[in-house]
Design a protein around this motif. Structure first.
Motif: not given
Length: 248
Positions: A15-40
């Protein structure tokens, strides 16, 4: 594993939108372990794994609880406009220092200069409260009032800080990168929100979460503030906490 129960609800995080990240083009590859595996991704943005967020947030609450129970001092940094009000309210509730307008370069690394400015700020505040500025010539009073206004904007949140903080909570790595670098240089541990474009290796303890949403920032701060308040209360009712040596 967390040692206390902090009532971190996954549905409330959604509800607080904690899970919403940035555009996929702007991501840092180091964040891969913290991104949802089922719905990336959703609509071109990465989604943070909320189970991971809950675990890291619980650990952060443990850390600030223990630090607060040992009377450690905190500095909350969030200069983004969306975060400013939440930072102010959180700092007041948790009795923490804060910076929510602009981070002055060297605020911590050049602490001697900051202390000098704080002394001047406190002196001007005392003079104003006692009505001494009104007794001065109008031109001199106007100059001092402008100085006081400027110091209030830049140092108002740390006016009671007498030494470097023990912990710094940073709400946006990108926006407040200068503050983060100063903490790293001085060895001050940081607790940092890391969005999908952040570097999780920079902070002492990272919390994967949306750092752009007011509701997300407020949710994270509310949990940390609750833990800090609980820790301060613990130090009052159980003074033995202050005598224990802890490793953070």
């Amino acid at each position: 594993m967390t040692r206390r129960y902090w009532n971190i609800n996954l549905y409330e995080m959604i509800d607080a939108s904690v899970h919403l990240g940035h555009d996929t083009k702007q991501w840092n590859p180091k964040m891969a372990p913290y991104i949802s595996p089922k719905c990336t991704t959703r609509k071109g943005i990465h989604l943070t794994n909320l189970f991971t967020t809950a675990r890291f947030l619980s650990e952060a609450c443990d850390v600030v609880f223990n630090a607060a129970s040992s009377e450690k001092q905190f500095l909350i940094v969030g200069t983004k406009k969306k975060a400013a009000d939440s930072v102010l309210r959180a700092a007041i509730r948790a009795q923490c220092h804060y910076v929510n307008k602009k981070w002055l370069s060297g605020m911590l690394t050049n602490w001697a200069t900051t202390e000098t400015r704080l002394h001047k700020f406190r002196d001007l505040r005392i003079k104003e409260k006692r009505g001494r500025l009104k007794r001065l010539p109008k031109r001199d009073a106007a100059i001092l009032k402008r100085q006081l206004s400027h110091l209030q904007r830049s140092l108002g949140g740390i006016k009671y800080m007498t030494k470097l903080p023990d912990f710094v909570i940073i709400l946006d790595q990108q926006k407040d990168s200068t503050a983060l670098r100063e903490c790293i240089k001085l060895g001050i541990p940081t607790i940092s929100l890391i969005d999908t474009n952040s570097d999780p290796d920079l902070a002492y303890l990272s919390i994967p979460a949306n750092d752009d949403s007011r509701s997300s920032i407020k949710f994270i701060l509310d949990k940390l503030v609750f833990a800090i308040r609980e820790g301060r209360y613990e130090s009052i009712i159980n003074p033995e906490f202050q005598k224990r040596k802890r490793t953070y």
